[in-house]
Design an enzyme around this catalytic site. Structure first.
Site, PDB file in Angstrom:
ATOM      1  N   ARG A 148     -28.622  48.782 -18.021  1.00  0.00           N
ATOM      2  CA  ARG A 148     -28.445  47.326 -17.904  1.00  0.00           C
ATOM      3  C   ARG A 148     -29.638  46.551 -18.453  1.00  0.00           C
ATOM      4  O   ARG A 148     -30.033  45.513 -17.935  1.00  0.00           O
ATOM      5  CB  ARG A 148     -28.187  46.916 -16.456  1.00  0.00           C
ATOM      6  CG  ARG A 148     -26.975  47.590 -15.837  1.00  0.00           C
ATOM      7  CD  ARG A 148     -25.677  47.245 -16.566  1.00  0.00           C
ATOM      8  NE  ARG A 148     -24.617  48.124 -16.080  1.00  0.00           N
ATOM      9  CZ  ARG A 148     -24.267  49.272 -16.686  1.00  0.00           C
ATOM     10  NH1 ARG A 148     -24.861  49.638 -17.805  1.00  0.00           N
ATOM     11  NH2 ARG A 148     -23.311  50.019 -16.193  1.00  0.00           N
TER      12      ARG A 148
ATOM     13  N   GLU B 210     -29.194  41.264 -11.332  1.00  0.00           N
ATOM     14  CA  GLU B 210     -28.636  41.543 -12.658  1.00  0.00           C
ATOM     15  C   GLU B 210     -28.462  40.265 -13.478  1.00  0.00           C
ATOM     16  O   GLU B 210     -28.751  40.260 -14.670  1.00  0.00           O
ATOM     17  CB  GLU B 210     -27.307  42.286 -12.513  1.00  0.00           C
ATOM     18  CG  GLU B 210     -26.739  42.778 -13.825  1.00  0.00           C
ATOM     19  CD  GLU B 210     -25.613  43.781 -13.635  1.00  0.00           C
ATOM     20  OE1 GLU B 210     -24.639  43.716 -14.401  1.00  0.00           O
ATOM     21  OE2 GLU B 210     -25.701  44.630 -12.720  1.00  0.00           O
TER      22      GLU B 210
ATOM     23  N   SER C 134     -21.575  42.002 -10.415  1.00  0.00           N
ATOM     24  CA  SER C 134     -22.567  42.717  -9.597  1.00  0.00           C
ATOM     25  C   SER C 134     -23.873  41.938  -9.623  1.00  0.00           C
ATOM     26  O   SER C 134     -24.451  41.743 -10.691  1.00  0.00           O
ATOM     27  CB  SER C 134     -22.779  44.131 -10.138  1.00  0.00           C
ATOM     28  OG  SER C 134     -21.588  44.881 -10.043  1.00  0.00           O
TER      29      SER C 134
END
EC number: 1.3.1.98
Length: 387
Positions: free
Chosen positions: A172, A379, A257
């Protein structure tokens, strides 16, 4: 207009709450939407030359903005286009403009029988943002199909080709998320042609690499099914977790998320409860057969240990739940809450402020750190706020 102020008489831009999936954020000083690649380049260079503060916005699915708005120019990337380039037999190469909606791109590839990103269906946002975050889901990662991006460099004002290697992709993350500033103009992908040359069978997906997805499809891990069937199953799984944008589902008013799964050392992972989900990032050395003479293992026969300890990925959702935070949880009086379907998503239950979202995120972060000594990292990109 280097102070980011709006030109006299210009209409007020829309609030960032209307342009982001979390539906929070105030009004920016200025917002532009260059319709073509050329206009996007020209506009970005002009703004950079003015010295104005600027913010790049795509689909708004990974941005949580302050209620104070943004004192500068928001460049919203809306360029469209999917071009097929020459490729080796059995391979498909695409050049996709940065503003193309990601899920629309996945749907396009599935309709054509091309495989490689079908398990990434339903992820909101734009194609240009996908490499920044190095998106992944259900055992499939963007980096497996990503060749590179065309990039307008903020530091030099020049066009650059950033290859897969140049992007420094990780879990990520990428160099684009770690500080390299500029604008992704287009993304090049290489996919497999899943079509049966005889034309008799359905186009096949890449091998399934995620147990929950395999179970949903009723097939063993490593199996291949039709790309269309796999996409349908992924969309159904995501919807069951509130991870597909749906105006009738309050749980989908989120940034997906909110926390990444933590990466910790092997030694630290061993200190967690035995039932804590974990996945080695760098596996240990394989078993080795030792030579034994006279029933004795001599030191020279013992293989060297792996080069240093390996890393382990943990489940952020499990940590949150075991820290005592349940689905649907919210702080008293707050309009922000944990999703009722998935503890990893923070949701706007209607009229929540950005401060309420951050307060809830801070509470979750503090509970997990107090319980397990693990710091969860957000995130989404936080604009005008710190967590």
């Amino acid at each position: 207009m280097t102070d980011g102020s709006r030109p006299e008489g210009a209409p007020e831009p829309p609030a960032l709450s209307t342009l982001t999936t979390m539906q929070v954020g105030g009004v920016p000083a200025r917002l532009i939407e260059p319709p073509t690649r050329e206009a996007l380049i020209e506009s970005a260079l002009e703004i950079w030359g003015e010295g104005d503060d600027w913010l790049l916005l795509g689909g708004g699915s990974n941005t949580v903005a302050s209620d104070d708005g943004f004192d500068g120019t928001v460049i919203r990337v809306v360029t469209r286009g999917i071009e097929r380039l020459d490729a080796e037999p059995g391979r498909i190469r695409l050049r996709v403009q940065a503003g193309e909606p990601w899920d629309a791109l996945v749907a396009h590839t599935v309709r054509n029988g091309w495989s490689g990103i079908e398990a990434l269906a339903g992820i909101p946002g734009s194609t240009g943002a996908a490499p920044v975050q190095n998106i992944g889901a259900y055992g499939q990662e963007l980096e497996a199909s990503l060749l590179g991006v065309e990039f307008l460099d903020y530091e030099t004002g020049e066009l650059r080709w950033l290859s897969h290697t140049d992007l420094g992709l990780g879990y990520r993350t990428s160099v684009l998320k770690r500080g390299m500033r500029g604008v992704v103009l287009s993304v090049d992908l290489e996919l497999a042609d899943g079509n049966d040359p005889s034309g008799l069978g359905a186009p096949l997906s890449a091998p399934i690499a995620y147990a929950q997805l395999a179970d949903t499809l009723g097939v063993p891990l490593g199996s291949r099914v039709s790309v269309a069937e796999l996409r349908r199953s992924v969309l159904a799984l995501r919807a069951s977790k509130g991870m597909v944008l749906d105006p009738d589902d309050q749980d989908s008013v989120s940034a997906g998320s909110f926390f990444t799964n933590p990466i910790v050392s092997e030694n630290f992972a061993r200190s967690l409860p035995a039932n804590a989900p974990r996945w080695p990032i760098t596996p240990p050395e394989p078993d080795t057969v030792l030579g034994i003479e006279g029933g004795v293992v001599y030191p020279q026969d013992i293989p060297a240990l792996a080069d240093g300890p390996y890393d382990v990925k943990l489940s952020a959702a499990w940590l949150i739940e075991q820290a005592g935070i349940r689905r649907g949880f919210g702080l008293p009086g707050s309009r922000a809450a944990i999703s009722s379907k998935h503890t990893l998503a923070l949701t706007n239950r209607g009229g929540a402020t950005a401060d309420e979202i951050v307060q809830l995120a801070s509470y979750v972060q503090a509970r997990v750190q107090a319980e397990f000594g693990v710091v969860l990292h957000p995130e989404p990109i936080l604009v005008g706020m710190v967590l």
